[in-house]
Design a protein around this motif. Structure first.
Motif, mmCIF file in Angstrom:
data_model
loop_
_atom_site.group_PDB
_atom_site.id
_atom_site.type_symbol
_atom_site.label_atom_id
_atom_site.label_comp_id
_atom_site.label_asym_id
_atom_site.label_seq_id
_atom_site.Cartn_x
_atom_site.Cartn_y
_atom_site.Cartn_z
ATOM 1 N N MET A 223 0.573 -1.173 -0.358
ATOM 2 C CA MET A 223 -0.012 0.353 -0.021
ATOM 3 C C MET A 223 0.827 1.101 -0.121
ATOM 4 S SD MET A 223 -2.750 1.172 2.630
ATOM 5 C CE MET A 223 -4.170 0.223 1.837
ATOM 6 N N VAL A 224 0.442 2.023 -0.819
ATOM 7 C CA VAL A 224 1.383 3.867 -0.510
ATOM 8 C C VAL A 224 0.333 4.584 0.126
ATOM 9 C CG1 VAL A 224 1.836 5.479 -2.118
ATOM 10 C CG2 VAL A 224 0.787 3.723 -3.354
ATOM 11 N N LYS A 225 1.643 4.960 0.974
ATOM 12 C CA LYS A 225 1.612 6.350 2.453
ATOM 13 C C LYS A 225 0.856 6.857 1.728
ATOM 14 C CE LYS A 225 5.848 7.378 2.232
ATOM 15 N NZ LYS A 225 7.475 8.076 3.254
ATOM 16 N N ALA A 226 0.284 8.213 2.551
ATOM 17 C CA ALA A 226 -0.290 9.425 2.574
ATOM 18 C C ALA A 226 0.518 9.908 1.566
ATOM 19 C CB ALA A 226 -0.478 9.292 3.847
ATOM 20 N N ILE A 227 -0.134 10.933 0.983
ATOM 21 C CA ILE A 227 0.894 11.686 0.163
ATOM 22 C C ILE A 227 1.240 13.287 0.461
ATOM 23 C CG2 ILE A 227 -0.140 12.770 -2.111
ATOM 24 C CD1 ILE A 227 -1.273 11.213 -3.188
ATOM 25 N N THR A 228 1.975 13.925 0.286
ATOM 26 C CA THR A 228 2.213 14.934 1.202
ATOM 27 C C THR A 228 3.224 15.570 0.370
ATOM 28 O OG1 THR A 228 2.074 14.534 3.137
ATOM 29 C CG2 THR A 228 3.066 16.499 3.004
ATOM 30 N N LEU A 229 2.848 16.715 -1.153
ATOM 31 C CA LEU A 229 3.674 16.926 -2.392
ATOM 32 C C LEU A 229 4.317 18.824 -1.843
ATOM 33 C CD1 LEU A 229 1.983 15.947 -4.666
ATOM 34 C CD2 LEU A 229 3.806 15.381 -3.658
ATOM 35 N N GLN A 230 5.543 19.385 -1.793
ATOM 36 C CA GLN A 230 5.949 20.546 -1.612
ATOM 37 C C GLN A 230 5.638 21.139 -2.877
ATOM 38 O OE1 GLN A 230 5.567 20.652 2.792
ATOM 39 N NE2 GLN A 230 5.688 22.918 1.366
ATOM 40 N N THR A 231 5.146 22.323 -3.522
ATOM 41 C CA THR A 231 5.603 22.717 -4.173
ATOM 42 C C THR A 231 6.486 24.572 -3.723
ATOM 43 O OG1 THR A 231 4.095 24.810 -4.799
ATOM 44 C CG2 THR A 231 3.981 22.114 -5.590
ATOM 45 N N PRO A 232 7.205 25.145 -4.499
ATOM 46 C CA PRO A 232 7.357 26.515 -4.010
ATOM 47 C C PRO A 232 6.362 27.441 -3.245
ATOM 48 C CG PRO A 232 8.104 26.193 -6.738
ATOM 49 C CD PRO A 232 7.351 25.019 -6.179
ATOM 50 N N ARG A 233 4.872 27.814 -3.189
ATOM 51 C CA ARG A 233 4.351 28.212 -2.764
ATOM 52 C C ARG A 233 3.692 28.068 -2.104
ATOM 53 N NH1 ARG A 233 1.374 32.276 -6.524
ATOM 54 N NH2 ARG A 233 1.271 30.426 -7.963
ATOM 55 N N LEU A 234 3.220 25.934 -2.075
ATOM 56 C CA LEU A 234 2.507 25.518 -1.453
ATOM 57 C C LEU A 234 2.462 24.002 -1.211
ATOM 58 C CD1 LEU A 234 -0.116 25.497 -4.934
ATOM 59 C CD2 LEU A 234 -0.206 26.676 -2.789
ATOM 60 N N THR A 235 1.821 24.008 -0.096
ATOM 61 C CA THR A 235 2.145 21.847 0.702
ATOM 62 C C THR A 235 0.638 21.503 -0.141
ATOM 63 O OG1 THR A 235 3.207 22.997 2.275
ATOM 64 C CG2 THR A 235 2.002 20.719 3.143
ATOM 65 N N LEU A 236 0.819 20.127 -0.171
ATOM 66 C CA LEU A 236 -0.394 19.657 -0.305
ATOM 67 C C LEU A 236 -0.356 18.087 -0.374
ATOM 68 C CD1 LEU A 236 -0.337 19.448 -4.370
ATOM 69 C CD2 LEU A 236 -1.798 20.991 -2.966
ATOM 70 N N ARG A 237 -1.720 17.916 0.696
ATOM 71 C CA ARG A 237 -1.757 16.935 1.656
ATOM 72 C C ARG A 237 -2.665 16.466 2.008
ATOM 73 N NH1 ARG A 237 -4.846 17.871 5.894
ATOM 74 N NH2 ARG A 237 -4.550 20.609 7.704
ATOM 75 N N ARG A 238 -3.474 14.857 2.726
ATOM 76 C CA ARG A 238 -3.759 14.286 2.714
ATOM 77 C C ARG A 238 -5.005 15.299 4.133
ATOM 78 N NH1 ARG A 238 -7.143 10.647 6.639
ATOM 79 N NH2 ARG A 238 -8.217 9.787 5.563
ATOM 80 N N LEU A 239 -6.545 15.461 2.930
ATOM 81 C CA LEU A 239 -7.416 16.443 4.200
ATOM 82 C C LEU A 239 -7.956 15.458 5.413
ATOM 83 C CD1 LEU A 239 -10.071 18.296 1.784
ATOM 84 C CD2 LEU A 239 -7.944 18.945 3.242
ATOM 85 N N THR A 240 -8.276 15.874 6.770
ATOM 86 C CA THR A 240 -8.767 14.917 7.829
ATOM 87 C C THR A 240 -9.953 16.102 7.849
ATOM 88 O OG1 THR A 240 -7.787 16.775 9.812
ATOM 89 C CG2 THR A 240 -6.071 14.466 8.378
ATOM 90 N N ILE A 241 -10.350 15.135 8.661
ATOM 91 C CA ILE A 241 -11.514 15.607 9.797
ATOM 92 C C ILE A 241 -11.448 16.615 10.680
ATOM 93 C CG2 ILE A 241 -13.224 14.907 11.495
ATOM 94 C CD1 ILE A 241 -13.211 13.074 9.222
ATOM 95 N N ASP A 242 -10.854 17.330 11.069
ATOM 96 C CA ASP A 242 -9.931 18.772 11.540
ATOM 97 C C ASP A 242 -10.439 20.160 10.114
ATOM 98 O OD1 ASP A 242 -9.359 17.860 14.084
ATOM 99 O OD2 ASP A 242 -7.521 16.758 13.345
ATOM 100 N N ASP A 243 -9.661 19.421 9.227
ATOM 101 C CA ASP A 243 -10.314 19.947 8.059
ATOM 102 C C ASP A 243 -11.703 20.128 7.109
ATOM 103 O OD1 ASP A 243 -7.146 21.166 7.600
ATOM 104 O OD2 ASP A 243 -7.136 18.643 6.495
ATOM 105 N N ALA A 244 -12.285 19.670 7.702
ATOM 106 C CA ALA A 244 -13.934 19.942 7.526
ATOM 107 C C ALA A 244 -14.315 21.223 7.611
ATOM 108 C CB ALA A 244 -14.940 18.750 8.518
#
Length: 181
Positions: free
Chosen positions: A1-22
């Protein structure tokens, strides 16, 4: 299984949304201008919680949606989200959808974020094709797809129902070989 995605760009962080983000997800996804062309329209924060609970915990699980949040590097608030649909019926084909809060539109964040996700899908997961399904009236999404190199490959009349209205569907696609060129 592939682990959770976290990506960085020059201006952004992309990460899995959680219930805290609702709550933040609800704030922009419940705006009529945002949900106009989308089948999911949250009516309260509990809808956003249920939506996030229904998404996959790990990417690359067939027939699931994996939801990434778009976070601007110097701001803690959720700016938008990218849905990654790991299609079961088509080997190596992924459907993407992107939603950005109106506050953050027009700054190139969607282009930067989706480009990073496409690169990840092709390079890290070895996928062969990404597709967008876009209502033809959604000009900003069509322009985003075209900026990213996707080409229109289909048009389906009265394809899906949104709030009692049958809507047309434009299909855009990008193959890994075209992306590499």
């Amino acid at each position: 299984m592939v682990k959770a995605i976290t990506l960085q760009t020059p201006r952004l962080t992309l990460r899995r949304l959680t219930i805290d983000d609702a709550p933040a997800l609800f704030r922009y996804r419940s705006l009529p201008d945002v949900f106009r062309y989308q089948t999911w329209r949250p009516t309260d924060i509990a809808d956003s919680v249920r939506f996030l609970e229904a998404t996959a915990e790990a990417p690359d699980t067939p027939d699931t949606w994996y939801q990434l949040g778009i976070f601007i590097a110097d701001q803690p608030e959720l700016a938008g989200d990218i849905g990654i649909h790991f299609l079961q019926s088509y080997e190596g084909e992924i459907e993407l959808g992107c939603t950005l809060s109106p506050v953050y539109q027009g700054c190139g964040y969607a282009t930067e974020a989706v480009a990073a996700v496409i690169g990840y899908l092709f390079k890290e997961l070895g996928k062969r094709r990404v597709i967008f399904s876009i209502d033809p009236r959604n000009t900003p999404s069509r322009k985003l797809a075209e900026r990213l190199g996707l080409k229109q490959v289909g048009y389906i009349e009265k394809s899906y129902l949104i709030a009692g209205e049958w809507c047309d569907d434009m299909i855009y696609a990008l193959d890994v070989t075209d992306w590499m060129a």
